[in-house]
Each structure stands twice: as structure tokens, then as C-alpha cells.
Design a protein around this motif. Structure first.
Motif, mmCIF file in Angstrom:
data_model
loop_
_atom_site.group_PDB
_atom_site.id
_atom_site.type_symbol
_atom_site.label_atom_id
_atom_site.label_comp_id
_atom_site.label_asym_id
_atom_site.label_seq_id
_atom_site.Cartn_x
_atom_site.Cartn_y
_atom_site.Cartn_z
ATOM 1 N N ALA A 117 0.732 3.854 -2.973
ATOM 2 C CA ALA A 117 0.292 5.229 -2.746
ATOM 3 C C ALA A 117 1.251 6.220 -3.380
ATOM 4 O O ALA A 117 0.821 7.134 -4.084
ATOM 5 C CB ALA A 117 0.170 5.494 -1.249
ATOM 6 N N VAL A 118 2.556 6.035 -3.179
ATOM 7 C CA VAL A 118 3.465 7.014 -3.771
ATOM 8 C C VAL A 118 3.479 6.899 -5.295
ATOM 9 O O VAL A 118 3.500 7.917 -5.993
ATOM 10 C CB VAL A 118 4.908 6.944 -3.210
ATOM 11 C CG1 VAL A 118 4.953 7.526 -1.832
ATOM 12 C CG2 VAL A 118 5.463 5.564 -3.228
ATOM 13 N N PHE A 156 0.827 -1.200 0.000
ATOM 14 C CA PHE A 156 0.000 0.000 0.000
ATOM 15 C C PHE A 156 0.865 1.254 0.000
ATOM 16 O O PHE A 156 0.590 2.216 -0.727
ATOM 17 C CB PHE A 156 -0.922 0.011 1.213
ATOM 18 C CG PHE A 156 -1.861 1.170 1.207
ATOM 19 C CD1 PHE A 156 -3.003 1.123 0.432
ATOM 20 C CD2 PHE A 156 -1.600 2.310 1.931
ATOM 21 C CE1 PHE A 156 -3.866 2.193 0.396
ATOM 22 C CE2 PHE A 156 -2.459 3.389 1.897
ATOM 23 C CZ PHE A 156 -3.603 3.325 1.130
ATOM 24 N N ALA A 157 1.934 1.244 0.792
ATOM 25 C CA ALA A 157 2.792 2.428 0.854
ATOM 26 C C ALA A 157 3.390 2.719 -0.518
ATOM 27 O O ALA A 157 3.385 3.859 -0.989
ATOM 28 C CB ALA A 157 3.896 2.216 1.885
ATOM 29 N N VAL A 158 3.891 1.672 -1.176
ATOM 30 C CA VAL A 158 4.516 1.889 -2.473
ATOM 31 C C VAL A 158 3.452 2.251 -3.513
ATOM 32 O O VAL A 158 3.661 3.121 -4.369
ATOM 33 C CB VAL A 158 5.302 0.636 -2.897
ATOM 34 C CG1 VAL A 158 6.053 0.901 -4.169
ATOM 35 C CG2 VAL A 158 6.258 0.226 -1.816
ATOM 36 N N THR A 206 0.604 8.820 -6.567
ATOM 37 C CA THR A 206 0.749 10.269 -6.468
ATOM 38 C C THR A 206 1.489 10.823 -7.681
ATOM 39 O O THR A 206 1.126 11.860 -8.228
ATOM 40 C CB THR A 206 1.536 10.618 -5.201
ATOM 41 O OG1 THR A 206 0.946 9.926 -4.120
ATOM 42 C CG2 THR A 206 1.510 12.092 -4.934
#
Ligand code: HDD
Ligand code: HEM
Ligand code: HEM
Lengths: 340, 450
Positions: free
Chosen positions: B73-74, B69-71, B77
């Protein structure tokens, strides 16, 4: 207020929240960079990681919110900003990737070498990203971004005295916010030494930030007379409030009132963000840019603004209770004593 | 430094950059849509049956989800930046038309991020039932965000809901733009693809472990749950793909003609599998007589519109589009066969197939599903060329006129390469050393938020 004014207000609220919340996360990275050697810096880095971990992704969404709302509600302005300020925005975008990914990777790796590598990438990009985002704000505010596709100067639109000032202030504000927030976090974790360390940093950054801001007045006077004029007339009450809140924060840090200082520090930064808006009102892309444009002229079709504002209001009705639950869960856990 | 017009090199660089970053993001996005549902399912089973293997699966999948999820999300963006950095002319004119779904997508992301934070962080703080419930918004928000963003892409294929006067958009109906004719086939096909990709990717990880002899309950369940979910969806996905092709036959004939290499309008059009376009004809392919006419209209007399109906300058490149379509369809049918293999063996003896070739192939199923996904997107996006907004705006007219886009492409390539290596490396370590924490997790004793 007109629909266009409602839209820019909502957008500016999103921007403020991004600056306050994600700004503090960036500032966490700043202190990570200056936390010292691997062993000495360990407790500080752990504290920073614990404070950022569960919230940075939610904080980061504010940026997406701002971008999407800008292109929906003010599409020509979005295109002008993105195309002319292509260079700093690409660098900021790369910084955002590097920072988010490196943070996640560091947390999930256990070897010192990797943690150092990911940690360095995280910390460095935490400093560069707000700087570039600040130069973007400076370019817009000083009237260097005209309407049109890549119609402004691709270099001097963001590499100029006002932009560098804004970039520096952005990094400084991020570091300052983070230091004040971390004081309280450290105290809650009964890490008194850490709390003292961050207190010293909050004091130093606060003083430096104040000095840069004062010196910045001269820069703006010379480089961006129209912005200067706006800040010293229409936006003057906000500029003064920011100063007062800044001084109050310093005094509160001195007296170790860490919870109150969260509020005053946030107020000081908020006043600057809204001061900027007021100073260039009613322009979105202010003069001296030849092709400048006002809020009313840049706004999208009213049907679009309506639909978007209603969708956002409905979204807020879902979001606010969710956010409250998130924070409640954290608060509850924070009252627990630290287990050995 | 002032911009002139975009050079062909910069246009090329911008298209490559968009394609690469989208192609990267979509894999993560699929896992973001599909994994929460699978994780909740095993958590629910673990709670109901009390079986430790299920509970362990839930924990481990949740952790991987945290990193992904973190990767994701970026990388997402960056995409919203790129819409403006690379295609400002499109956004300047049409940003307001497709803004609404993106605004709603933003809300969905928020919900996803908040509840993922709760789900991972509060595992041991909430009663099991509440914890399970806290995962449901993640599933719904993931599905919703995929739906919203694909409606925007569908709009690029079937632009609706606006009036154009002298090159500026006047009246806009954002709802008509969102629910355009391409929305149903594209969103359904995409959501099913997300579940297929998630299921097969997880299944391949466990297939490798099973092949290495780790045949305990934990690994078997991990494989069976994820593989079955994906295998059940595969036939549905093929039917929906057929629907998507039929949709093209009525709404985007040029794209279908490029997909099938139909240069000349007519009836009794064959279906050509593989082959290369040489001088207005597909050569060296396997031709099924009347195939395409039969598929589209159930009769060899069905008229198929060919590329000859549009000027040469308005035709998409046939080679890539045809090849990627065949790759998608081929892999789709391959995965179907693999699922049937397990189905037959299970029906006969309630056991995995005996042949080691089953697990060997299954360990490639994740890669196959991802390739099908990418190939499908290449079909859709390259098949839309030379238009960025079909029939309305050309890609070449949408690009940022600033010089130096090529430099941006190089920088993006380097960053994505490093990020890929990092993600794979970290996930592999997580699979091996289970005490590692996901980025949203906080050690129990140190709570914290700004
Ligand atoms: C796991 C992935 C996967 C699999 C197995 C298939 N597809 Fe697919 N396909 C996609 C994943 C995908 C996608 C998610 O990549 C696309 C790109 C855009 C879209 O809406 O779905 C797509 C697009 C797409 C299009 C273009 C739609 C458009 O441009 O509007 C058609 C005609 C098909 N597919 C047809 C099929 C057929 C006949 C399949 C039979 C085997 C098939 N797909 C299997
Ligand atoms: C996530 C899955 C997707 C993939 C893998 C993908 C792939 C691609 C590829 C390969 C290109 C380059 C085409 C060419 O130059 O020939 C492209 C272009 C583009 N895509 Fe997509 N796409 C995806 C989804 C989307 C969505 C959802 C949107 C918009 C809402 C979108 C918007 C664009 C734009 C604006 C371009 C550039 C203009 C153009 O080349 O037509 N894409 N995409
Ligand atoms: C032009 C195309 C696209 C844009 C501009 C875009 C934008 C974004 C953004 C900004 C995020 C970060 C959200 C966060 O911080 O939580 C994101 C994540 C996500 N995107 Fe995309 N996206 C695009 C294509 C797609 C497509 C085609 C899908 C379809 C499945 C998709 C599904 C998701 C999902 C599910 C996430 C959540 C992250 C995760 O769970 O890993 N996106 N996207």
C-alpha cells in the motif's frame, strides 16, 4: 451546482476525511514519539498501536483518493502543485513510506532493539509527514503556486510564514485529535491512568493549538493578505465555529466527556479545512500567483467529470455497507470484558 | 529558485526512479493479487477436510499477507505521487483521460483494505463460513485493481478516446480510453503473471524447507498447493504471451521490431534468440530461419515491419528490449518444464520427483517468476520509448522541469533499500517465530479503532 463544483466538493470531503482519520493516526505517532523511555512508554505505545492497527490502511486510502481525483478532475492544477511543490511532496511521500513500513515491521518484530528502531522511524515520520503536507496547503492557500510546470519558486513556495504556520497547525491538530480519541480508547480498555495522561495532553495541545491559531492570524495578515481577507469575511462563520468547537472540546475534556469531545474536536478541525476552501473560493490556485485559476477554468472535460462522479457514487454504494460491517465488528468486540 | 528545462541527468534520474519504484511495487502488487486466492483455497480445504495442516497454512499465509499488504500500500501511494512529481506534463494534458480507471482502482483499494482488516482481525470472531466469505472481496478487489491500473498502462501504449486541439485535450471518452486495443492482451497477461508469481514465490519458501528435511504434511501441502496452482497457469501464460506478441505485430510494430531486433522490413525474417545489436544487426545470437515470419503469420512470406520504418530518433533501444524479452520467454519455458517434471512424477507414482534437483530448482522458481515479471515490464516500458504516450508525447517532454530530480532518486533508492531489507527480515522472522502478529491484527482482548 456545476459539475466542477460537485467534483471539488467530493474532493474536499475526501480531504476532510483524510485529515480527520489519518490525521489522528499521525497524531498517534506523535504521542508515540513523546511516550518516554522504552519501559515507561510501553502501555501508551501499546494503546496507540491497538487503536491504529486495523484501520490505518483504510484511512490512508483517502489520500490516494484525493490525489487521483485531483489529477482526474483538475489535471492542470495537479501538475502545477506537484511540480512546484516537488520538494515537500517528495519528503511527505518518503515519510509515508517510512511510517507505514515501520509500523508494520514494528508490529511484526519481537526484539526490543528492532522495535525501538522501527518505532523511532514510525514516530518521527508521523510528525514530519503532516508538517510537509501542511506546508503544501500553506503554499497553495497563500497564492504561491501558479499554473504551469514548476512555474513557482521551488523553495519559497513552501518555506514561508504561511506554510510553516500551516505545517505546525497540521502537526498540532493531528496530535490533538489523537489525544482526544485516545482518552476514550484508554477508558474503554479500563486503563484509567492512561486516560488521565492523554487527558492532560489533550488539554495542553488544545491550548497550544488555540494559541498558535490566534497568533497565526497575525502571520496571515502580514504574509497572505488575500487569504486573511477571505477568512475574515466570507469564511468568518466557519472560523468562528471552529473557535467555538475548540473551546467546547476543551471544556468537555475537562469534564471527561470523551465521546462527545470526539465530535467537537472533529468539528473544530473540519471547520478550518472548509474555511480554507471558502476563503479562497472560487479559486483553486488563488492570486497573488500570477497565473491563478478558478474551479470552473481548471475543471476537466464534463464527460470525464460525469463518468468519475458516477463511478464514485457506485463505489460508495459498495463501500458504505462494507465500512459499516467493519465498524460493527469492532464495536461488538469492544463490549467484551478484558480477559486477563 | 526557478525551474528551467530538465537536464538530461534529471530526465535519466526520473526514469530510473519511476522504473525502480514500479519494479518494487509490482512484486508486492502481484502477491496482493495472488495470495488472497491461494489463502482462501487452503482455508476452504481446511474447513471442508478439518485437516490441521491446511488450517495452519491459511493462518500463516494470511499473516504474511498482512505485512505484504501494508508495504504494498505505501509503495503504491508513492507511485501516485510520482505520476505528478516526475511526469507533470503528461498528467497535465492526459490526467483526465486516464483518471477514470485510477478512480475505480481507488474504490477497489478501499474494499481490499476494509475486508483485509475484517479477515485478519475477525478470524476467531466470525463463524468459519462467514470468515471465508469475508475473504472473497479481497480477491475480487485485488484482481480489479490490477486490471484498472494496467488499462492505464495499455492506454499509454494505445492512446485512444480523446481529441487534441492545439495541445489541449478537448472531447474525452474515458471508456474508450480504458478499453483500448492493448487492454485485453496486457491485462490478461498481467493477471496470470500475478498468480504465477504468487504461486512460485510461496512454493520456493516450502521447497527450501523440504530440502532442509522438514517433510511433514504441512510443508508438503504448502509446496504442492502453491506450486501446482502456478504450474497449471504457466502454459496458459505462454499462450497469452504469444497473443501479446501478435497484438504488437498488428498494433505496435516498432516495439515488436525492437523486441526481435528487426532492423529491415521484409519477409522470411528469422527469430533470433539472444545476441547483441551491433550496427543494425543482432550478432552472436541463435538464428532460427524464417522463425519470426512463421510465428506471426504462419508462413515464411509474412511481412514483418522493421525499425527502418521510423526515424532513428523514434526507435527504442534494441539491446535492453531484446534481452529482457528473451529473459522473460526463457524463464517462462523453464518454469513450464519444471511444472511438467512434477506432473510426470505425480502421474507415475503420486509423489514428488526423487531427484534433489527438482526441489533445488523449485526453490529458485519464485525468483525466476519475479525476474520474468520484471523483464516483461522492461520490455513493455522501454520498448515504448522514446514515447511516454505512444506517438503522442515524448518522455523527455513529460518530465518535471524542476532541478534536483537526481537528489530525489538517491533518497528514493536509500528508502527502498531499507524497506527491502526490513520486509525480508520481518517475513523471515515471522516464518520462524509464529506467534508474531500481522500489522492489522489486534490481540483478542484489546479491540480498537478510532
Ligand atoms: C511471470 C511472468 C511472465 C512470463 C512467464 C511471461 N511473461 Fe510476457 N510479460 C509479463 C510477464 C510474463 C509482464 C506481466 O511483465 C508483461 C509486462 C506488460 C504486460 O502486460 O505483461 C509482459 C509483457 C509481454 C509482452 C509485451 C506486451 C506489450 O508491450 O504490449 C510480450 C510480447 C510478452 N510478454 C510475451 C511473452 C511470451 C511470448 C512469453 C512466453 C514464454 C511470456 N511473455 C512469458
Ligand atoms: C508495475 C509494473 C511496471 C514496471 C515494472 C514498469 C517499469 C518501468 C520502467 C523500467 C520504466 C522506465 C523506462 C525507461 O525510461 O526506459 C517505466 C517508465 C514509466 N512507466 Fe512503467 N512499469 C510498470 C507499470 C506501469 C503502469 C501500470 C503505468 C501507468 C499507468 C506506468 C507508467 C510509467 C510511466 C509514466 C513511466 C515514465 C515515462 C517513461 O519512461 O516512458 N508503468 N516503467
Ligand atoms: C503507475 C502505476 C501504479 C500506481 C500509480 C499504483 C498505485 C497504487 C496505490 C496508491 C496503492 C495503495 C493502495 C492501498 O493503500 O491500499 C497500490 C496498491 C496496489 N497496487 Fe498499485 N499502482 C501501480 C501499479 C500497479 C500495477 C501494475 C499493479 C498490477 C498488478 C498494481 C496493483 C496493486 C495492488 C494489488 C495493490 C494493493 C496492495 C497489496 O495488495 O499489496 N499496481 N497501488
Amino acid at each position: 451546482m456545476s459539475l466542477a463544483q460537485w467534483s471539488i466538493t467530493v474532493l474536499w470531503i475526501g480531504l476532510t476525511l483524510y485529515v480527520l482519520l489519518a490525521g489522528a493516526d499521525f497524531g498517534g505517532g506523535f504521542w508515540d514519539l513523546f511516550a518516554g523511555g522504552t519501559h515507561r512508554g510501553r502501555p501508551q505505545r501499546d494503546l496507540i498501536e491497538h487503536s491504529i492497527g486495523p484501520v490505518w490502511e483504510a484511512n490512508h486510502v483517502w489520500l490516494i483518493f484525493v490525489i487521483v481525483l485531483l489529477w482526474t478532475a483538475f489535471p492542470t492544477v495537479f501538475a502545477a502543485v506537484m511540480s512546484t511543490l516537488y520538494i515537500p511532496l517528495t519528503l511527505a511521500a518518503l515519510g509515508i513510506i517510512a511510517r507505514g513500513a515501520a509500523f508494520a515491521f514494528r508490529k511484526a518484530s519481537d526484539q526490543l532493539g528492532q522495535q525501538r528502531l522501527f518505532g523511532a522511524a514510525f514516530a518521527l515520520s508521523s510528525v514530519l509527514t503532516p508538517f510537509f503536507l501542511g506546508t503544501v496547503a500553506g503554499g497553495i492557500a497563500s497564492g504561491r503556486v501558479p499554473l504551469g510546470l514548476a512555474a513557482g519558486n521551488l523553495l519559497t513556495s513552501w518555506w514561508n510564514p504561511t506554510s510553516v504556520l500551516a505545517g505546525t497547525l497540521a502537526v498540532g491538530a493531528a496530535a490533538y485529535l489523537a489525544a482526544t480519541y485516545l482518552c476514550a480508547d484508554a477508558r474503554r480498555e479500563v486503563e484509567h491512568q492512561l486516560a488521565e495522561a492523554f487527558r492532560r495532553r489533550a488539554l495542553v495541545t488544545g491550548l497550544v493549538l488555540g494559541a498558535v491559531a490566534l497568533g497565526g492570524i497575525a502571520v496571515l495578515h502580514a504574509d497572505a493578505p488575500q487569504l486573511f481577507d477571505g477568512l475574515t469575511h466570507r469564511a468568518l462563520p466557519l472560523v468562528i465555529s471552529s473557535g467555538i468547537a475548540g473551546v467546547a472540546s476543551l471544556l468537555l475534556v475537562l469534564r471527561r466527556r470523551y465521546l462527545l469531545v470526539r465530535i467537537t474536536a472533529a468539528l473544530a478541525v473540519t471547520a478550518v479545512v472548509w474555511g480554507w476552501a471558502l476563503a479562497q473560493y472560487p479559486y483553486l490556485l488563488p492570486p497573488p500567483a500570477r497565473a491563478n485559476i478558478t474551479i470552473a477554468a481548471g475543471a476537466a472535460n464534463p464527460d470525464v467529470l460525469w463518468a468519475t462522479l458516477i463511478a464514485l457514487a457506485a463505489g460508495a454504494a459498495l463501500l458504505i455497507p462494507s465500512l459499516l460491517w467493519l465498524f460493527m465488528l469492532f464495536q461488538r468486540s469492544q463490549h467484551g470484558v478484558k480477559t486477563p | 529558485m526557478i525551474a528551467a528545462a530538465a537536464s538530461p541527468i534529471d530526465l535519466f534520474a526520473a526514469r530510473q526512479q519511476m522504473g525502480i519504484s514500479l519494479g518494487w511495487h509490482i512484486i508486492l502488487a502481484c502477491l496482493g493479487v495472488g495470495m488472497p486466492a491461494l489463502t482462501l483455497f487452503v482455508e476452504w480445504r481446511g474447513w471442508r477436510t478439518g485437516e490441521p495442516a491446511y488450517q495452519l497454512l491459511a493462518r500463516r499465509w494470511a499473516k504474511a499477507m498482512g505485512v505484504l499488504f501494508a508495504v504494498g500500500a505505501v509503495s503504491g501511494t508513492i507511485l501516485s505521487f510520482e505520476m505528478g512529481l516526475l511526469w507533470p506534463a503528461m498528467m497535465s494534458r492526459y490526467g483526465q483521460v486516464i483518471g477514470l480507471p485510477f478512480a475505480m482502482e481507488g474504490i477497489a483499494f478501499f474494499i481490499e483494505a476494509i475486508f483485509l482488516g475484517i479477515y485478519l482481525y475477525a478470524w476467531d470472531r466470525l463463524p468459519p463460513r462467514q470468515h471465508l466469505l469475508s475473504g472473497i472481496p479481497i480477491v475480487l478487489a485485488g484482481v480489479a485493481s490490477a486490471f484498472f491500473v494496467v488499462t492505464a498502462n495499455a492506454w499509454m501504449n494505445q492512446p485512444r478516446g480523446f481529441d487534441l486541439t492545439n495541445g489541449t485535450v478537448t472531447a474525452v471518452d474515458p471508456w474508450a480510453a480504458m478499453f483500448n486495443p492493448a487492454t485485453p492482451p496486457q491485462t490478461i497477461h498481467m493477471l496470470l503473471a500475478a498468480f504465477m508469481v504468487s504461486g512460485f514465490v510461496i512454493a520456493s519458501v516450502y521447497a527450501v524447507a523440504l530440502l532442509r528435511g522438514r517433510r511433514d504434511r504441512y510443508h508438503r501441502l504448502g509446496f504442492l498447493v502453491s506450486f501446482t496452482a502456478a504450474a497449471v497457469i504457466t502454459p496458459v501464460q505462454i499462450a497469452v504471451g504469444d497473443y501479446a506478441a501478435r497484438f504488437l505485430a498488428s498494433y505496435q510494430t516498432t516495439k515488436l521490431a525492437a523486441i526481435e531486433g528487426v532492423y529491415h522490413t521484409g519477409s522470411h525474417i528469422p527469430l533470433t534468440v539472444a545476441g547483441v545489436p551491433i550496427g543494425e544487426q543482432l550478432r552472436y545470437g541463435l538464428e532460427i530461419p524464417n522463425g519470426l515470419s512463421l510465428l506471426v503469420g504462419y508462413s515464411p512470406n509474412t511481412l514483418i515491419i522493421g525499425l527502418d520504418r521510423v526515424p532513428v530518433a523514434d526507435r527504442p533501444p534494441v539491446g535492453i528490449v531484446h534481452l529482457s524479452f528473451d529473459v522473460m520467454v526463457g524463464l517462462g519455458f523453464g518454469l513450464l518444464v519444471l511444472g511438467l517434471w512434477l506432473g510426470v512424477s505425480w502421474w507415475r507414482r503420486r509423489e514428488l520427483p526423487r531427484s534433489p534437483w527438482f526441489l533445488r530448482t523449485a526453490s529458485l522458481s519464485g525468483i525466476a517468476a519475479c525476474c520474468a515479471l520484471e523483464a516483461g515490464w522492461v520490455t513493455t516500458e522501454v520498448g515504448r520509448q522514446p514515447w511516454i504516450v505512444w506517438g503522442q508525447m515524448r518522455t523527455a517532454d513529460a518530465v518535471n522541469p524542476a532541478p534536483g530530480l537526481l537528489t530525489g532518486l538517491v533518497a528514493v533508492l536509500v528508502v527502498y533499500l531499507v524497506m527491502t531489507i526490513g520486509t525480508v527480515y520481518v517475513l523471515r522472522r515471522m516464518a520462524r517465530y509464529h506467534q508474531l502478529a500481522a500489522p492489522q491484527e489486534v490481540d483478542a482482548e484489546l479491540g480498537g479503532a478510532w
